[in-house]
Design an enzyme around this catalytic site. Structure first.
Site, PDB file in Angstrom:
ATOM      1  N   HIS A 291       0.835  -1.203   0.000  1.00  0.00           N
ATOM      2  CA  HIS A 291       0.000   0.000   0.000  1.00  0.00           C
ATOM      3  C   HIS A 291       0.873   1.257   0.000  1.00  0.00           C
ATOM      4  O   HIS A 291       0.646   2.183  -0.797  1.00  0.00           O
ATOM      5  CB  HIS A 291      -0.916  -0.016   1.227  1.00  0.00           C
ATOM      6  N   GLU A 292       1.872   1.305   0.897  1.00  0.00           N
ATOM      7  CA  GLU A 292       2.745   2.484   0.984  1.00  0.00           C
ATOM      8  C   GLU A 292       3.527   2.695  -0.307  1.00  0.00           C
ATOM      9  O   GLU A 292       3.692   3.826  -0.774  1.00  0.00           O
ATOM     10  CB  GLU A 292       3.702   2.343   2.173  1.00  0.00           C
TER      11      GLU A 292
ATOM     12  N   HIS B 176       1.621   4.433  -3.022  1.00  0.00           N
ATOM     13  CA  HIS B 176       1.643   5.894  -2.995  1.00  0.00           C
ATOM     14  C   HIS B 176       2.811   6.423  -3.830  1.00  0.00           C
ATOM     15  O   HIS B 176       2.675   7.407  -4.559  1.00  0.00           O
ATOM     16  CB  HIS B 176       1.772   6.396  -1.554  1.00  0.00           C
TER      17      HIS B 176
ATOM     18  N   GLU C 240      -5.761   7.048  -0.925  1.00  0.00           N
ATOM     19  CA  GLU C 240      -5.741   5.828  -0.113  1.00  0.00           C
ATOM     20  C   GLU C 240      -6.419   4.670  -0.837  1.00  0.00           C
ATOM     21  O   GLU C 240      -5.928   3.541  -0.828  1.00  0.00           O
ATOM     22  CB  GLU C 240      -6.424   6.086   1.234  1.00  0.00           C
TER      23      GLU C 240
END
Length: 466
Positions: free
Chosen positions: A326-327, A330, A406
Site C-alpha cells: 500500500h505504501e 503511494h 488511499e
C-alpha cells in the site's frame, strides 16, 4: 446587527469578521463532533456486517476509547477557542510584542532591530503555547491513553521529551524565521518569489534530514535484522523498481503501542521505516521481542494450546508486506510528488497574496498595531487570520484527495496479489489501535483523510456491498 457592523471602521470590521469566522468554524467542528459522539453512544452492539471481523469485546473497547477521545477533544477545543478569543480581545499579540521590545531595551537594542525583536516575540509566544498546552497533553497521555492501554511513557520521560522537542523546534524555527524575514525585507518588489523559493528549499532539506538527523534524537532506529521479512521487502521493492537502500525498525513502543510505517528520501535513496509495534515477531508488547524457547509438547485438551496469545499485537510478515505494498503504491502512483506540487502551488499563491496585503495598514490596526507594521506580525495576521476561510476550504479538498489516494494505494496492493493480506492487516491494525469502525457520514466526510475500515474492505472485495 449586520448594518451596525458595516458602519464600523474597516479595521473593526476586519477584527470582528476574523473573530466571527473563527467561532463559526469552531461551532461547525463542535456540531460534527456531537454527531460522532452520538454515534459512539448509540452504537453499542457490533453491526451485522462486522461480525466476522470484530468481536464484541474489542468493539466495546474501541467505542469507549473513541468516546473518551471525543469528549477530551470537545473540552480542549473549547479551551483553545476561548483562549484565542481572549488573546485577541485583550490585545495579547501587541502586548507580547511590547514585552519583546522591553527585552530588547534591556539588552541594549532598539526597535530598528526588528528581526531580533521578532525572534524574541516568537520565543515568548511558543513558550506561552507550550505551557498552556502542557496540562492538556499530560491529561491526554497519562489519563486517556493510559486508561486504554496505549501509553508506555513515564512522567519523567514525557517531560524530558517535551523539553527536547521544544529545544529542537526552536533551533530550527528561529534561524529559518530570521532568514525568511531578512529575505522579505531585502527582496524588493519580487520578495514573494524569493520567500517562496526559500521555504521550498527549507521544506526539502527538512524532509531529507528529518529521519537521519532529527528523528533519532527522540527514537532509536535500528536496521531490520537479516531474514525472510527483509529479503521479501527488498524483493518487493525491486519488483516495482523502488530504489530502496535501507529498512529500519524504530522503537516506537517506548512511547505508545500505536503502530505505523512510512518511507522517506528523494531520488535513488529511499528508506523504509517500520514501527516495532507493527511487527508481530519483534514487538516488545508481545511479552518479549526475543524468540521464546520451545515448550514440551502436551496433549491439547482445550483446542487453544497452539493459538496465538489473545492480546498479541502487530502483523505477521505477509501482512507487513501488504501494508508496504500500500505504501509503495503511494510512491508508484506519484502521490507524494502530487502532494508536494499542490503544497508548493498553495505556498506560492499565499506569498503572492501576502505581497499584495502586507502594505495595508488597517490589517495591523485591526489587531492593535497602530504605530508599527512588523513583518512577522503581518505574516501571522495574513496567513493565520485573513487566509482562514481559504485554509478551511483547502483542508477539506485535501482530505477528499487523500481519501482518493488511499483507495488507489489499496488497489495497487490488490494488483500485487495482496488483497486478502491487506484486509487482514487493516483489521488487525484497527483492533490494535482501537479504531471504531462506525462513523457518522458527515463527520467522516469532513475529517477522515483515510477511508473508514468498512469502505476499504469493501473496495478490496473482502466485504460485499449491501
Amino acid at each position: 446587527m449586520v448594518e451596525g457592523i458595516l458602519d464600523l471602521p474597516v479595521e473593526k470590521q476586519i477584527f470582528y469578521a476574523v473573530l466571527g469566522f473563527s467561532w463559526t468554524v469552531y461551532l461547525w467542528e463542535a456540531y460534527l463532533s456531537y454527531r460522532q459522539r452520538r454515534t459512539y453512544r448509540s452504537t453499542t452492539q457490533v453491526p451485522q456486517e462486522l461480525w466476522k471481523i470484530m468481536d464484541s469485546e474489542t468493539f466495546e473497547k474501541s467505542r469507549l476509547y473513541q468516546l473518551d477521545k471525543s469528549n477530551f477533544s470537545f473540552w480542549s477545543g473549547l479551551y483553545s477557542e476561548t483562549e484565542g478569543t481572549l488573546i485577541l480581545l485583550l490585545g495579547g499579540i501587541p502586548f507580547m510584542w511590547d514585552v519583546a521590545g522591553s527585552v530588547m531595551i534591556r539588552i541594549g537594542l532598539g526597535s530598528e532591530y526588528e528581526i531580533t525583536q521578532s525572534l524574541v516575540f516568537l520565543t515568548l509566544a511558543t513558550l506561552f503555547s507550550a505551557f498552556t498546552g502542557l496540562p492538556w497533553s499530560v491529561y491526554n497521555t497519562f489519563v486517556i491513553e493510559e486508561k486504554h492501554g496505549f501509553n508506555q511513557q513515564t512522567l519523567g520521560f514525557f517531560l524530558k521529551d517535551t523539553v527536547k522537542k521544544f529545544i529542537v523546534t526552536q533551533c530550527i524555527l528561529l534561524p529559518v524565521t530570521s532568514l525568511l524575514l531578512y529575505i522579505i525585507k531585502i527582496g524588493g518588489d519580487y520578495f514573494f518569489i524569493y520567500a517562496w523559493l526559500f521555504t521550498l528549499a527549507v521544506s526539502l532539506v527538512l524532509v531529507t534530514i528529518y529521519a537521519d538527523y532529527i528523528a533519532p534524537l527522540f527514537d532509536k532506529f535500528a536496521p531490520l535484522p537479516e531474514g525472510e521479512l527483509k529479503t521479501d521487502i527488498e524483493d518487493m521493492a525491486k519488483s516495482i523498481s523502488f530504489p530502496l537502500t535501507k529498512v529500519y525498525v524504530v522503537e516506537g513502543s517506548k512511547r505508545s503501542s500505536h503502530s505505523n510505517a512510512y518511507f522517506y528520501g528523494f531520488f535513488k535513496n529511499k528508506r523504509i521505516v517500520l514501527f516495532d509495534t507493527l511487527l508481530e515477531d519483534y514487538s516488545p508488547l508481545n511479552k518479549s521481542g526475543e524468540p521464546q524457547p520451545e515448550q514440551p509438547e502436551r496433549e491439547d485438551t482445550s483446542n487453544e494450546s497452539k493459538a496465538k496469545p489473545k492480546n498479541k499485537k502487530g502483523c505477521n510478515n505477509s501482512e507487513i508486506l501488504a501494508v508496504l505494498g500500500h505504501e509503495l503504491g503511494h510512491w508508484k502512483l506519484g502521490h507524494m510528488v502530487k502532494n508536494i506540487v499542490i503544497s508548493q502551488m498553495n505556498s506560492f499563491l499565499c506569498f503572492s497574496l501576502f505581497a499584495v496585503l502586507i502594505g495595508r495598514k488597517e490589517l495591523f490596526v485591526a489587531f492593535g498595531f497602530n504605530g508599527s507594521q512588523p513583518t512577522l506580525i503581518g505574516l501571522m495576521i495574513i496567513f493565520q487570520f485573513i487566509f482562514s476561510p481559504y485554509n478551511e476550504l483547502l483542508s477539506f479538498c485535501l482530505t477528499v484527495l487523500s481519501r482518493r489516494f488511499e483507495f488507489q494505494a489499496d488497489a495497487f496492493a490488490r494488483s500485487m496479489g495482496k488483497a486478502s493480506e491487506l484486509c487482514s492487516a487493516l483489521i488487525k491494525l484497527n483492533k490494535d489501535n482501537l479504531g471504531f469502525p462506525v462513523a457518522d457520514w458527515l463527520f467522516s466526510m469532513w475529517h477522515y483523510s483515510h477511508p473508514p475500515l468498512l469502505e476499504r474492505l469493501r473496495a478490496l472485495g473482502s466485504i460485499k456491498q449491501d
